[in-house]
Design a protein around this motif. Structure first.
Motif, PDB file in Angstrom:
ATOM      1  N   ASP A   1       6.075   9.995   0.745  1.00 27.56           N
ATOM      2  CA  ASP A   1       5.558   9.354  -0.470  1.00 27.56           C
ATOM      3  C   ASP A   1       6.217   7.985  -0.622  1.00 27.56           C
ATOM      4  O   ASP A   1       7.109   7.799  -1.435  1.00 27.56           O
ATOM      5  CB  ASP A   1       5.871  10.231  -1.681  1.00 27.56           C
ATOM      6  CG  ASP A   1       5.323   9.644  -2.971  1.00 27.56           C
ATOM      7  OD1 ASP A   1       4.317   8.914  -2.930  1.00 27.56           O
ATOM      8  OD2 ASP A   1       5.930   9.904  -4.030  1.00 27.56           O
ATOM      9  N   ALA A   2       5.806   7.042   0.197  1.00 25.84           N
ATOM     10  CA  ALA A   2       6.439   5.721   0.218  1.00 25.84           C
ATOM     11  C   ALA A   2       5.374   4.636   0.104  1.00 25.84           C
ATOM     12  O   ALA A   2       4.172   4.917   0.058  1.00 25.84           O
ATOM     13  CB  ALA A   2       7.240   5.550   1.512  1.00 25.84           C
ATOM     14  N   PHE A   3       5.844   3.417   0.078  1.00 25.26           N
ATOM     15  CA  PHE A   3       4.982   2.236   0.165  1.00 25.26           C
ATOM     16  C   PHE A   3       5.340   1.497   1.442  1.00 25.26           C
ATOM     17  O   PHE A   3       6.448   1.614   1.952  1.00 25.26           O
ATOM     18  CB  PHE A   3       5.236   1.280  -1.011  1.00 25.26           C
ATOM     19  CG  PHE A   3       4.652   1.737  -2.305  1.00 25.26           C
ATOM     20  CD1 PHE A   3       3.360   1.391  -2.662  1.00 25.26           C
ATOM     21  CD2 PHE A   3       5.409   2.503  -3.187  1.00 25.26           C
ATOM     22  CE1 PHE A   3       2.823   1.801  -3.870  1.00 25.26           C
ATOM     23  CE2 PHE A   3       4.884   2.918  -4.396  1.00 25.26           C
ATOM     24  CZ  PHE A   3       3.593   2.568  -4.744  1.00 25.26           C
ATOM     25  N   TRP A   4       4.387   0.715   1.938  1.00 28.28           N
ATOM     26  CA  TRP A   4       4.720  -0.240   2.986  1.00 28.28           C
ATOM     27  C   TRP A   4       4.155  -1.592   2.600  1.00 28.28           C
ATOM     28  O   TRP A   4       3.132  -1.697   1.920  1.00 28.28           O
ATOM     29  CB  TRP A   4       4.289   0.197   4.362  1.00 28.28           C
ATOM     30  CG  TRP A   4       2.813   0.401   4.644  1.00 28.28           C
ATOM     31  CD1 TRP A   4       1.758   0.174   3.824  1.00 28.28           C
ATOM     32  CD2 TRP A   4       2.270   0.895   5.856  1.00 28.28           C
ATOM     33  NE1 TRP A   4       0.585   0.493   4.449  1.00 28.28           N
ATOM     34  CE2 TRP A   4       0.869   0.940   5.697  1.00 28.28           C
ATOM     35  CE3 TRP A   4       2.802   1.285   7.064  1.00 28.28           C
ATOM     36  CZ2 TRP A   4       0.014   1.370   6.704  1.00 28.28           C
ATOM     37  CZ3 TRP A   4       1.942   1.719   8.059  1.00 28.28           C
ATOM     38  CH2 TRP A   4       0.578   1.759   7.875  1.00 28.28           C
ATOM     39  N   ALA A   5       4.882  -2.633   2.963  1.00 29.11           N
ATOM     40  CA  ALA A   5       4.425  -4.010   2.771  1.00 29.11           C
ATOM     41  C   ALA A   5       4.000  -4.515   4.142  1.00 29.11           C
ATOM     42  O   ALA A   5       4.746  -4.398   5.118  1.00 29.11           O
ATOM     43  CB  ALA A   5       5.537  -4.869   2.192  1.00 29.11           C
ATOM     44  N   LEU A   6       2.788  -5.058   4.197  1.00 34.71           N
ATOM     45  CA  LEU A   6       2.225  -5.571   5.443  1.00 34.71           C
ATOM     46  C   LEU A   6       2.056  -7.077   5.293  1.00 34.71           C
ATOM     47  O   LEU A   6       1.341  -7.546   4.406  1.00 34.71           O
ATOM     48  CB  LEU A   6       0.878  -4.908   5.726  1.00 34.71           C
ATOM     49  CG  LEU A   6       0.889  -3.378   5.742  1.00 34.71           C
ATOM     50  CD1 LEU A   6      -0.518  -2.832   5.891  1.00 34.71           C
ATOM     51  CD2 LEU A   6       1.805  -2.855   6.827  1.00 34.71           C
ATOM     52  N   GLU A   7       2.741  -7.829   6.156  1.00 40.63           N
ATOM     53  CA  GLU A   7       2.741  -9.293   6.079  1.00 40.63           C
ATOM     54  C   GLU A   7       2.571  -9.876   7.483  1.00 40.63           C
ATOM     55  O   GLU A   7       3.133  -9.364   8.446  1.00 40.63           O
ATOM     56  CB  GLU A   7       4.053  -9.785   5.470  1.00 40.63           C
ATOM     57  CG  GLU A   7       4.106 -11.288   5.323  1.00 40.63           C
ATOM     58  CD  GLU A   7       5.387 -11.769   4.659  1.00 40.63           C
ATOM     59  OE1 GLU A   7       5.541 -13.001   4.550  1.00 40.63           O
ATOM     60  OE2 GLU A   7       6.223 -10.956   4.262  1.00 40.63           O
ATOM     61  N   THR A   8       1.827 -10.967   7.562  1.00 42.24           N
ATOM     62  CA  THR A   8       1.571 -11.633   8.834  1.00 42.24           C
ATOM     63  C   THR A   8       2.853 -11.780   9.648  1.00 42.24           C
ATOM     64  O   THR A   8       3.872 -12.239   9.126  1.00 42.24           O
ATOM     65  CB  THR A   8       0.959 -13.027   8.602  1.00 42.24           C
ATOM     66  OG1 THR A   8      -0.201 -12.889   7.785  1.00 42.24           O
ATOM     67  CG2 THR A   8       0.565 -13.685   9.907  1.00 42.24           C
ATOM     68  N   HIS A   9       2.789 -11.391  10.918  1.00 39.03           N
ATOM     69  CA  HIS A   9       3.876 -11.501  11.899  1.00 39.03           C
ATOM     70  C   HIS A   9       5.047 -10.569  11.636  1.00 39.03           C
ATOM     71  O   HIS A   9       6.079 -10.690  12.283  1.00 39.03           O
ATOM     72  CB  HIS A   9       4.386 -12.941  12.034  1.00 39.03           C
ATOM     73  CG  HIS A   9       3.364 -13.907  12.497  1.00 39.03           C
ATOM     74  ND1 HIS A   9       2.746 -13.824  13.724  1.00 39.03           N
ATOM     75  CD2 HIS A   9       2.840 -14.994  11.890  1.00 39.03           C
ATOM     76  CE1 HIS A   9       1.886 -14.805  13.845  1.00 39.03           C
ATOM     77  NE2 HIS A   9       1.918 -15.530  12.748  1.00 39.03           N
ATOM     78  N   HIS A  10       4.913  -9.630  10.702  1.00 36.21           N
ATOM     79  CA  HIS A  10       5.990  -8.684  10.398  1.00 36.21           C
ATOM     80  C   HIS A  10       5.505  -7.261  10.639  1.00 36.21           C
ATOM     81  O   HIS A  10       4.409  -6.910  10.208  1.00 36.21           O
ATOM     82  CB  HIS A  10       6.423  -8.785   8.934  1.00 36.21           C
ATOM     83  CG  HIS A  10       7.052 -10.072   8.576  1.00 36.21           C
ATOM     84  ND1 HIS A  10       8.413 -10.269   8.605  1.00 36.21           N
ATOM     85  CD2 HIS A  10       6.511 -11.248   8.177  1.00 36.21           C
ATOM     86  CE1 HIS A  10       8.683 -11.512   8.234  1.00 36.21           C
ATOM     87  NE2 HIS A  10       7.549 -12.124   7.977  1.00 36.21           N
TER      88      HIS A  10
ATOM     89  N   GLU B   1       0.838  -1.194   0.000  1.00 36.78           N
ATOM     90  CA  GLU B   1       0.000   0.000   0.000  1.00 36.78           C
ATOM     91  C   GLU B   1       0.873   1.244   0.000  1.00 36.78           C
ATOM     92  O   GLU B   1       1.981   1.225   0.538  1.00 36.78           O
ATOM     93  CB  GLU B   1      -0.866   0.069   1.273  1.00 36.78           C
ATOM     94  CG  GLU B   1      -1.835  -1.035   1.457  1.00 36.78           C
ATOM     95  CD  GLU B   1      -2.576  -0.938   2.791  1.00 36.78           C
ATOM     96  OE1 GLU B   1      -2.104  -0.216   3.705  1.00 36.78           O
ATOM     97  OE2 GLU B   1      -3.625  -1.575   2.919  1.00 36.78           O
ATOM     98  N   LYS B   2       0.342   2.331  -0.571  1.00 39.51           N
ATOM     99  CA  LYS B   2       0.977   3.637  -0.413  1.00 39.51           C
ATOM    100  C   LYS B   2       0.778   4.068   1.039  1.00 39.51           C
ATOM    101  O   LYS B   2      -0.223   3.729   1.660  1.00 39.51           O
ATOM    102  CB  LYS B   2       0.321   4.678  -1.314  1.00 39.51           C
ATOM    103  CG  LYS B   2       0.702   4.578  -2.766  1.00 39.51           C
ATOM    104  CD  LYS B   2       2.139   4.922  -3.036  1.00 39.51           C
ATOM    105  CE  LYS B   2       2.316   6.401  -3.264  1.00 39.51           C
ATOM    106  NZ  LYS B   2       3.698   6.771  -3.565  1.00 39.51           N
ATOM    107  N   THR B   3       1.747   4.792   1.575  1.00 39.67           N
ATOM    108  CA  THR B   3       1.609   5.369   2.898  1.00 39.67           C
ATOM    109  C   THR B   3       2.127   6.799   2.867  1.00 39.67           C
ATOM    110  O   THR B   3       3.146   7.075   2.224  1.00 39.67           O
ATOM    111  CB  THR B   3       2.331   4.550   3.991  1.00 39.67           C
ATOM    112  OG1 THR B   3       2.135   5.182   5.257  1.00 39.67           O
ATOM    113  CG2 THR B   3       3.808   4.399   3.717  1.00 39.67           C
ATOM    114  N   ALA B   4       1.408   7.684   3.547  1.00 38.27           N
ATOM    115  CA  ALA B   4       1.813   9.084   3.630  1.00 38.27           C
ATOM    116  C   ALA B   4       2.541   9.380   4.937  1.00 38.27           C
ATOM    117  O   ALA B   4       2.803  10.539   5.251  1.00 38.27           O
ATOM    118  CB  ALA B   4       0.588   9.989   3.491  1.00 38.27           C
ATOM    119  N   ARG B   5       2.881   8.329   5.688  1.00 38.90           N
ATOM    120  CA  ARG B   5       3.618   8.546   6.937  1.00 38.90           C
ATOM    121  C   ARG B   5       4.960   9.208   6.613  1.00 38.90           C
ATOM    122  O   ARG B   5       5.556   8.938   5.571  1.00 38.90           O
ATOM    123  CB  ARG B   5       3.814   7.233   7.665  1.00 38.90           C
ATOM    124  CG  ARG B   5       2.457   6.612   8.077  1.00 38.90           C
ATOM    125  CD  ARG B   5       2.606   5.391   8.896  1.00 38.90           C
ATOM    126  NE  ARG B   5       2.671   5.800  10.307  1.00 38.90           N
ATOM    127  CZ  ARG B   5       2.700   4.955  11.320  1.00 38.90           C
ATOM    128  NH1 ARG B   5       2.701   3.659  11.113  1.00 38.90           N
ATOM    129  NH2 ARG B   5       2.746   5.397  12.560  1.00 38.90           N
TER     130      ARG B   5
END
Length: 153
Positions: free
Chosen positions: A33-42, A13-17
């Motif tokens: 203006d970055a992305f983040w990857a969200l994965e189980t247990h991470h 997902e894009k993230t504005a953090r």
């Protein structure tokens, strides 16, 4: 953000953090203006646009493969104090189709520099294998404390 509720395979997902990376007080990356990857247990793994990075990146020979994202290219970063740090930042130059949006974006381990999310200094994901950034809003059992195995719930 409970890491047990994150999906597998990971979601991008894009993230504005506001993300910053500093070394000895020098800002080497700064973006909203970055992305983040969200994965189980991470905890989230952040991917920053190259344009947000002020330190030069030189590819190294190290390479790893993620079953979801593809082959990672690692970098040596030359810092203003004359030192360099190798293999603590990486990108996916030919990612899998699902992760095409992060082509050329760069991710950083949370050390040896100081990494910040919205002004909060992050802790590195345990184990020195994964690149997640742990902040105070990350809850649940984070992978890495017991090596490469998934946590037992």
């Amino acid at each position: 953000m409970n890491v047990q509720s994150f999906p597998r395979p990971p979601r991008l997902e894009k993230t504005a953090r506001h993300l910053q990376i500093k070394y000895l007080g020098q800002v080497i990356a700064d973006t909203k203006d970055a992305f983040w990857a969200l994965e189980t247990h991470h905890p989230p793994t952040y991917y920053l646009p190259r344009s947000s990075i002020s330190a030069p990146l030189t590819p190294t020979r190290r390479q790893t493969v993620c079953e979801f994202k593809g082959a990672a290219t690692y970098y040596k970063i030359d810092l203003a104090d004359g030192t360099s740090v190798s293999n603590r930042a990486w990108s996916y130059e030919r990612p899998t189709p699902t992760f095409e949006p992060i082509r050329g974006y760069v991710s950083f381990y949370a050390d040896p520099w100081a990494c910040f999310v919205d002004g909060e200094k992050v802790e590195p994901q345990p184990g020195d294998f994964y690149g997640g950034w742990v902040t105070s809003d990350v809850e649940g059992i984070v992978k890495g404390r017991t090596g490469n195995l998934d946590p037992v719930l």
